[in-house]
Design an enzyme around this catalytic site. Sequence first.
Site, mmCIF file in Angstrom:
data_model
loop_
_atom_site.group_PDB
_atom_site.id
_atom_site.type_symbol
_atom_site.label_atom_id
_atom_site.label_comp_id
_atom_site.label_asym_id
_atom_site.label_seq_id
_atom_site.Cartn_x
_atom_site.Cartn_y
_atom_site.Cartn_z
ATOM 1 N N LYS A 71 -10.403 -2.297 16.426
ATOM 2 C CA LYS A 71 -10.075 -3.554 17.097
ATOM 3 C C LYS A 71 -8.601 -3.684 17.452
ATOM 4 C CE LYS A 71 -11.713 -5.399 13.273
ATOM 5 N NZ LYS A 71 -12.126 -6.233 12.119
ATOM 6 N N HIS A 219 -12.477 -5.110 0.922
ATOM 7 C CA HIS A 219 -11.578 -6.239 1.148
ATOM 8 C C HIS A 219 -11.929 -7.255 0.060
ATOM 9 C CE1 HIS A 219 -11.074 -4.433 5.079
ATOM 10 N NE2 HIS A 219 -10.190 -5.348 5.433
ATOM 11 N N GLU A 222 -9.003 -11.761 -0.423
ATOM 12 C CA GLU A 222 -8.033 -12.081 0.641
ATOM 13 C C GLU A 222 -8.068 -13.595 0.775
ATOM 14 O OE1 GLU A 222 -8.956 -10.475 4.474
ATOM 15 O OE2 GLU A 222 -7.068 -11.107 5.356
ATOM 16 N N ASP A 319 -2.392 -3.030 7.647
ATOM 17 C CA ASP A 319 -3.585 -3.800 8.035
ATOM 18 C C ASP A 319 -3.669 -3.925 9.554
ATOM 19 O OD1 ASP A 319 -5.972 -5.099 7.595
ATOM 20 O OD2 ASP A 319 -5.130 -6.817 6.556
ATOM 21 N N ASN A 320 -3.911 -5.115 10.040
ATOM 22 C CA ASN A 320 -4.241 -5.290 11.462
ATOM 23 C C ASN A 320 -3.023 -5.091 12.358
ATOM 24 O OD1 ASN A 320 -5.964 -7.308 9.689
ATOM 25 N ND2 ASN A 320 -7.213 -6.615 11.391
HETATM 26 ZN ZN LIG Z 1 -8.325 -5.101 6.557
#
Ligand SMILES: [Zn+2]
Length: 425
Positions: A71, A219, A222, A319-320
């Site tokens: 993504k 995950h 979070e 991460d993202n």
């Molecule tokens: Zn992640």
Amino acid sequence: MNTPAPLQLKLPRCLLDPGLSGLPVDADGLVALAVEHRDGRITDLRPLPETDIPLPLALTPLVEPHAHLDKCFSWADFPNPGGTIAGALSQNLREAEQRHGELVLARGEAALERAWRHGLRAVRSHIDSGGAGARSSWDALLELRSRWAGRVELQLVALVPIGYWATPAGAELARWVAAAGGLLGGVLGPPYGHGRRDRQALARLLDLAEALGTGIDLHNDEADREPARGMRLLLNVLRQRRTSPPITCSHAASLGLLNRSQLAPLAEALAAAGIAVVALPLTNLWLLGRRTGQQPLLRPQAPIHSLQRAGVTVAVGGDNVQDPWYPGGDFDPLELLRLAPLTSHLWPAQRRDLAAFTTAPARLLALSWDGVLRRGAPADLVLTGAGNWSDLLARNPQRRVLRNGRWLPMPDGGPAAALLNASMG
Ligand SMILES: [Zn+2]
């Protein structure tokens, strides 16, 4: 191949052969060295006499323990300026509806190109795996894994809601992922499942991973509430079992809300269970602790030092990257290292703080090289335009990356340079 001239640089002591004795270490934990290499391997390491000539701070190539290649770079089309988890999830789901293999391959290719030039040597990526398009994402990233073998090692993790593993489709996915050399993952709260649902799903996930011989990367926690609820559940489920597959928990942010007397026994239990943690400070700072119309007060993230003290392997990841979960990031390990003193009070002159970016993720990903420079090690280095750690924090440094004894082409400046060049005609 001719023997190149020795490189003169400064390397952190903790990234140097512990068998070398009597090395002069400066206040930044750095050793001035002459490094010789031939045919892609280090042939000699010699301390340099004290000198006033400035030398570049160097590292061995770094490791990204947690990314989302399927993504990445989708923020422009699916932004989430409110920065909430609900908003990110909703944009993620919209984006996933139009995601397809070619797009994922293009994103992954762009990501690894940047990662490689920035000095990463391995990336572990989670892949959204519960939806209709999951198989095409996996096919694309498996293709990417073989294209990049020998440059950036790519590890892949199936990301689904944890309950998915208790379904027939989940069992089929697990078999398929294990056969492809992947890991099983998932999201363990919030929201947490009611009653025994999460417990049963976790037990099923552990059964599958053990039977198939794969690792797990979850995950977990979070969150800025219900501190450590997922971690406690996982430890409870593990107590009912004699053995466990290798487990990594990514995020573990709400553990940072525990007080010292709650955290110490939990950290010891994690160490005893062999659970590794990947701290992800950038996305935690962006998504958690939001208060509408007010500045954030709670800034929860994995309690890195407390976990390390208990003996837990802790790595820091990015991460993202430019997706609905975080608008920034560029697969740049030096950016993460430069921000770490602010995000997490990590000071890279400290052996254990730097380890979270170097040797700990190498161990967590079970890479064949631990990232320590010694005779016979790969001739792989990241040279920066900084002379010490303060210099590294002061400005984003230029860098040169040596892989297998050859310098990578200088980065072209990327999108920022293209933008500037366009404005100048
Ligand atoms: Zn992640």
